[in-house]
Design a protein around this motif. Structure first.
Motif, PDB file in Angstrom:
ATOM      1  N   TYR A 141     -58.904 116.807  30.222  1.00 60.52           N
ATOM      2  CA  TYR A 141     -58.929 117.435  28.896  1.00 60.52           C
ATOM      3  C   TYR A 141     -59.411 118.879  28.997  1.00 60.52           C
ATOM      4  CZ  TYR A 141     -58.406 112.655  27.220  1.00 60.52           C
ATOM      5  OH  TYR A 141     -57.942 111.384  26.993  1.00 60.52           O
ATOM      6  N   THR A 186     -42.766 103.633  26.379  1.00 64.13           N
ATOM      7  CA  THR A 186     -42.532 104.650  25.344  1.00 64.13           C
ATOM      8  C   THR A 186     -42.088 104.043  24.010  1.00 64.13           C
ATOM      9  OG1 THR A 186     -40.391 104.993  26.383  1.00 64.13           O
ATOM     10  CG2 THR A 186     -42.014 106.701  26.726  1.00 64.13           C
ATOM     11  N   TYR A 211     -63.728 113.178  35.379  1.00 53.15           N
ATOM     12  CA  TYR A 211     -62.424 112.686  34.905  1.00 53.15           C
ATOM     13  C   TYR A 211     -62.014 113.414  33.623  1.00 53.15           C
ATOM     14  CZ  TYR A 211     -58.968 108.920  34.074  1.00 53.15           C
ATOM     15  OH  TYR A 211     -57.826 108.198  33.888  1.00 53.15           O
ATOM     16  N   LEU A 223     -50.908 104.010  21.099  1.00 55.99           N
ATOM     17  CA  LEU A 223     -51.176 102.714  21.722  1.00 55.99           C
ATOM     18  C   LEU A 223     -50.288 101.621  21.131  1.00 55.99           C
ATOM     19  CD1 LEU A 223     -55.061 102.940  21.840  1.00 55.99           C
ATOM     20  CD2 LEU A 223     -53.512 103.081  23.781  1.00 55.99           C
ATOM     21  N   VAL A 269     -46.448 101.354  18.873  1.00 54.49           N
ATOM     22  CA  VAL A 269     -45.288 102.121  18.417  1.00 54.49           C
ATOM     23  C   VAL A 269     -44.907 101.608  17.024  1.00 54.49           C
ATOM     24  CG1 VAL A 269     -42.906 102.763  18.960  1.00 54.49           C
ATOM     25  CG2 VAL A 269     -44.534 102.373  20.813  1.00 54.49           C
ATOM     26  N   LYS A 291     -51.853 113.918  22.353  1.00 54.34           N
ATOM     27  CA  LYS A 291     -53.043 113.305  22.958  1.00 54.34           C
ATOM     28  C   LYS A 291     -54.027 114.365  23.451  1.00 54.34           C
ATOM     29  CE  LYS A 291     -50.651 109.070  23.966  1.00 54.34           C
ATOM     30  NZ  LYS A 291     -49.916 108.260  24.945  1.00 54.34           N
ATOM     31  N   ALA A 292     -53.500 115.556  23.724  1.00 54.99           N
ATOM     32  CA  ALA A 292     -54.377 116.665  24.119  1.00 54.99           C
ATOM     33  C   ALA A 292     -55.128 117.223  22.912  1.00 54.99           C
ATOM     34  CB  ALA A 292     -53.549 117.757  24.791  1.00 54.99           C
ATOM     35  N   ALA A 344     -47.631 112.911  24.689  1.00 58.11           N
ATOM     36  CA  ALA A 344     -48.600 113.558  25.601  1.00 58.11           C
ATOM     37  C   ALA A 344     -49.222 114.801  24.965  1.00 58.11           C
ATOM     38  CB  ALA A 344     -47.900 113.917  26.904  1.00 58.11           C
ATOM     39  N   ASN A 400     -52.562 107.207  18.077  1.00 54.80           N
ATOM     40  CA  ASN A 400     -52.914 107.507  19.461  1.00 54.80           C
ATOM     41  C   ASN A 400     -51.881 107.015  20.479  1.00 54.80           C
ATOM     42  OD1 ASN A 400     -55.720 108.794  19.544  1.00 54.80           O
ATOM     43  ND2 ASN A 400     -55.916 107.180  18.015  1.00 54.80           N
ATOM     44  N   THR A 436     -56.519 105.159  29.768  1.00 59.72           N
ATOM     45  CA  THR A 436     -55.327 105.588  30.517  1.00 59.72           C
ATOM     46  C   THR A 436     -54.176 105.977  29.583  1.00 59.72           C
ATOM     47  OG1 THR A 436     -55.972 103.911  32.126  1.00 59.72           O
ATOM     48  CG2 THR A 436     -53.819 104.923  32.436  1.00 59.72           C
ATOM     49  N   GLN A 437     -53.943 105.127  28.576  1.00 60.37           N
ATOM     50  CA  GLN A 437     -52.776 105.342  27.704  1.00 60.37           C
ATOM     51  C   GLN A 437     -52.970 106.482  26.706  1.00 60.37           C
ATOM     52  OE1 GLN A 437     -49.949 103.702  28.142  1.00 60.37           O
ATOM     53  NE2 GLN A 437     -50.396 101.685  28.944  1.00 60.37           N
ATOM     54  N   THR A 438     -54.224 106.963  26.581  1.00 60.08           N
ATOM     55  CA  THR A 438     -54.436 108.076  25.648  1.00 60.08           C
ATOM     56  C   THR A 438     -54.681 109.394  26.389  1.00 60.08           C
ATOM     57  OG1 THR A 438     -56.759 107.411  25.430  1.00 60.08           O
ATOM     58  CG2 THR A 438     -55.274 106.677  23.701  1.00 60.08           C
ATOM     59  N   LEU A 439     -54.455 109.387  27.694  1.00 58.50           N
ATOM     60  CA  LEU A 439     -54.565 110.651  28.444  1.00 58.50           C
ATOM     61  C   LEU A 439     -53.390 111.559  28.068  1.00 58.50           C
ATOM     62  CD1 LEU A 439     -55.437 109.354  32.043  1.00 58.50           C
ATOM     63  CD2 LEU A 439     -56.968 110.566  30.497  1.00 58.50           C
ATOM     64  N   PRO A 440     -53.611 112.872  28.094  1.00 56.01           N
ATOM     65  CA  PRO A 440     -52.497 113.774  27.733  1.00 56.01           C
ATOM     66  C   PRO A 440     -51.487 113.928  28.878  1.00 56.01           C
ATOM     67  CG  PRO A 440     -54.472 115.031  28.213  1.00 56.01           C
ATOM     68  CD  PRO A 440     -54.854 113.608  28.372  1.00 56.01           C
ATOM     69  N   VAL A 441     -50.901 112.818  29.262  1.00 56.63           N
ATOM     70  CA  VAL A 441     -49.899 112.810  30.335  1.00 56.63           C
ATOM     71  C   VAL A 441     -48.668 112.053  29.850  1.00 56.63           C
ATOM     72  CG1 VAL A 441     -51.625 112.888  32.180  1.00 56.63           C
ATOM     73  CG2 VAL A 441     -50.822 110.690  31.381  1.00 56.63           C
ATOM     74  N   THR A 442     -47.533 112.348  30.458  1.00 53.91           N
ATOM     75  CA  THR A 442     -46.324 111.631  30.048  1.00 53.91           C
ATOM     76  C   THR A 442     -46.287 110.261  30.731  1.00 53.91           C
ATOM     77  OG1 THR A 442     -45.019 112.487  31.857  1.00 53.91           O
ATOM     78  CG2 THR A 442     -45.063 113.814  29.844  1.00 53.91           C
ATOM     79  N   LYS A 443     -45.477 109.386  30.197  1.00 54.90           N
ATOM     80  CA  LYS A 443     -45.352 108.052  30.795  1.00 54.90           C
ATOM     81  C   LYS A 443     -44.725 108.147  32.187  1.00 54.90           C
ATOM     82  CE  LYS A 443     -46.848 106.181  26.979  1.00 54.90           C
ATOM     83  NZ  LYS A 443     -48.242 105.773  26.872  1.00 54.90           N
TER      84      LYS A 443
END
Lengths: 283, 233
Positions: free
Chosen positions: B103, A277, B98, B54, B56, B74-75, B71, B52, A99-106
């Motif tokens: 992706y 973030t 999914y 996960l 900071v 991550k792509a 984001a 990645n 979930t946390q590595t998906l290319p989506v914003t928080k």
């Protein structure tokens, strides 16, 4: 991307949430039968003379109603707990690595999860409301041996209208406030749960436990804020001489729920976003 | 600009006594297979997690293709963590859907081909698969992406030698040649033959960053032998 998050959230949660809604439907049926059968039996004079059997019917009626109330409370809290567990699992356990590595914003993650969880919780609230109404109607059926006639309904409406007019009760105002409160509360409830679980992530160890403790803390803040708001609304009405208006107290309760929901929900959203973030710690 | 990843003074500390990554400055180029090597607790996984998003960093910055971790990066990054994130009763096919949805660089065709090669049924549920098979599915998902950077954290740990060979073959045959592959491991001898460059880490610090050819020519040793020399207890 937000649409995709919402789509998969619904897919992932639909089985359990659908089951919870089914439980409400089954409980409504059992509750209605548990209400109609004893009332019908006891309304029959021949049966009423039998002390033992009428005692059993009364016991059955009482037990069914207790079970019904417990089950309704259970499904409401059950939905909250399930949504909390689902959020924690998908965000902070091993699944969180996906979930946390998906290319989506928080923002997209938080909004998607809150929207879906809030909608399920709203559905539960609506179903619980419908269930209670159906139970009351089934009682009316059992007592009158039929639904109230249209003239009876008209008579009831007329009586209500006269009573409310006498009290200077603004129905529209109260209804709008009630609808807004009912719409905001499920989402703010979910944000408070998600926010508390996210605060728990700041702890080095026992993150889940710290999340639960944080939830109790959030609940205390919520309660204090609610009391302050209630006080402001009731105190304010005295000074604005609106106390003569019957609807002020009721609408004020809903208004305070709306304001508290917005403050707590908004606050927890921004806290969650900040932690995700700036302080995310997937050890 | 040939740099793909740039670490600038990156530090991660959990408290004042526990510094997992200590002031790492490093630039990784495009188009290389790089081994991130070091003993347990040297900070490899922490560094990877920061790449990645996960974790900071406490201080410093990480950029991928010139973009701070977020984001957008991550792509560009295909990440294989050191644990299984595929749980529950979802089917393999559901997981493919999914990945296709999230992706843009994911090739379903390539994934299905690799699944077929391994005899994994796409309709199988995740909770019915063995740990090893789940790891293979996870690797297939990662290697079916056409990413700029592949980050593989311990991809061959805990699997039998035959599976190791398959995993290494999968990595070599499927990665985008324009991309960089960063492989973290302490099983050096198994992956040495595929590496172009190595990064050695110890106690969170960068010890060495050089090419494999350099080690062989200058030190006259294999990477494995040199690693044992550097990290001798």
């Amino acid at each position: 991307m937000l649409g995709k998050i919402i789509k998969y959230e619904f897919k992932d949660t639909s089985k359990i949430c659908g089951l919870i809604l089914l439980v409400i439907a089954v409980m409504t049926l059992i509750g209605a039968l548990g209400l109609i059968l004893p009332v019908k039996f006891m309304s029959d004079e021949r049966n009423f003379s039998n002390d033992l059997s009428s005692g059993l019917w009364i016991m059955m009626l009482t037990m069914t109603m207790i079970l019904y109330v417990i089950m309704l409370m259970g499904v409401t809290y059950g939905m909250m707990i399930y949504q909390g567990v689902h959020f924690y699992k998908t965000m902070y356990s091993d699944e969180g690595y996906l979930t946390q590595t998906l290319p989506v914003t928080k923002h997209q993650l938080l909004i998607g999860k809150t929207l879906v969880a809030g909608i399920w919780y709203l559905l539960v609230m609506i179903c619980v409301g419908i269930s209670v109404v159906l139970l009351v109607l089934s009682l009316a059926v059992a007592l009158n041996e039929g639904l109230p006639s249209s003239s009876e309904i008209m008579e009831f409406r007329q009586g209500m209208r006269e009573g409310l007019t006498m009290m200077n009760f603004r129905v529209t105002r109260v209804v709008i406030s009630a609808i807004l409160a009912a719409l905001i509360t499920p989402f703010s409830t979910m944000l408070m749960i998600f926010g508390a679980l996210t605060i728990g992530q700041l702890s080095g160890k026992y993150k889940a436990l710290m999340g639960i403790l944080a939830y109790f803390g959030v609940m205390i803040v919520n309660m204090i804020l609610s009391n302050i708001m209630q006080f402001i609304f009731s105190f304010g009405s005295i000074f604005t001489a609106r106390v003569v208006e019957g609807s002020t107290g009721v609408a004020g309760a809903y208004d305070s729920a709306i304001i508290v929901g917005l403050i707590m929900g908004g606050g927890m959203y921004f806290i969650s976003h900040y932690i995700l973030t700036k302080r995310l710690n997937m050890e | 600009m040939n740099e793909l990843v740039e670490f600038l003074g990156v530090t991660k500390s959990y408290d004042s006594k526990k510094i997992a990554v200590d002031n790492v400055t490093l630039k990784l180029p495009k188009g290389k297979i790089i081994g991130l090597l070091g003993p347990n607790g040297s900070g490899k996984t922490t560094l990877i997690k920061m790449m990645n998003g996960l974790l900071v960093p406490t201080s410093g910055s990480i950029r991928i293709n010139g973009v701070p971790v977020g984001a957008q990066t991550k792509a560009m990054v295909a990440y294989l963590p050191d644990r299984t994130y595929l749980t529950g009763n979802k089917t393999v096919s559901h997981i493919l859907d999914y990945f296709v949805d999230f992706y843009a660089d994911f090739s379903r065709e390539r994934a299905e081909q690799m699944l077929a090669n391994l005899g994994i049924d796409p309709s199988a549920r995740m909770n019915s698969l063995s740990k090893g098979t789940k790891e293979k599915v996870q690797l297939i998902l990662v290697m079916s992406r056409n990413a700029d950077l592949y980050v593989l954290d311990e991809p061959i740990a805990g699997v039998d030698p035959a599976a190791r060979d398959y995993i290494l073959r999968t990595i070599i045959n499927n990665y985008n040649p324009e991309a960089t592959v960063l492989i973290s491991t302490h099983l050096i001898s198994d992956i040495e033959q595929v590496l172009d460059e190595v990064v050695f880490m110890r106690y969170g610090k960068l010890v060495l960053y050089t090419s494999v050819d350099n080690i062989r020519e200058e030190k006259g040793k294999s990477v494995d032998a040199y690693f044992r020399e550097v990290f001798a207890c």
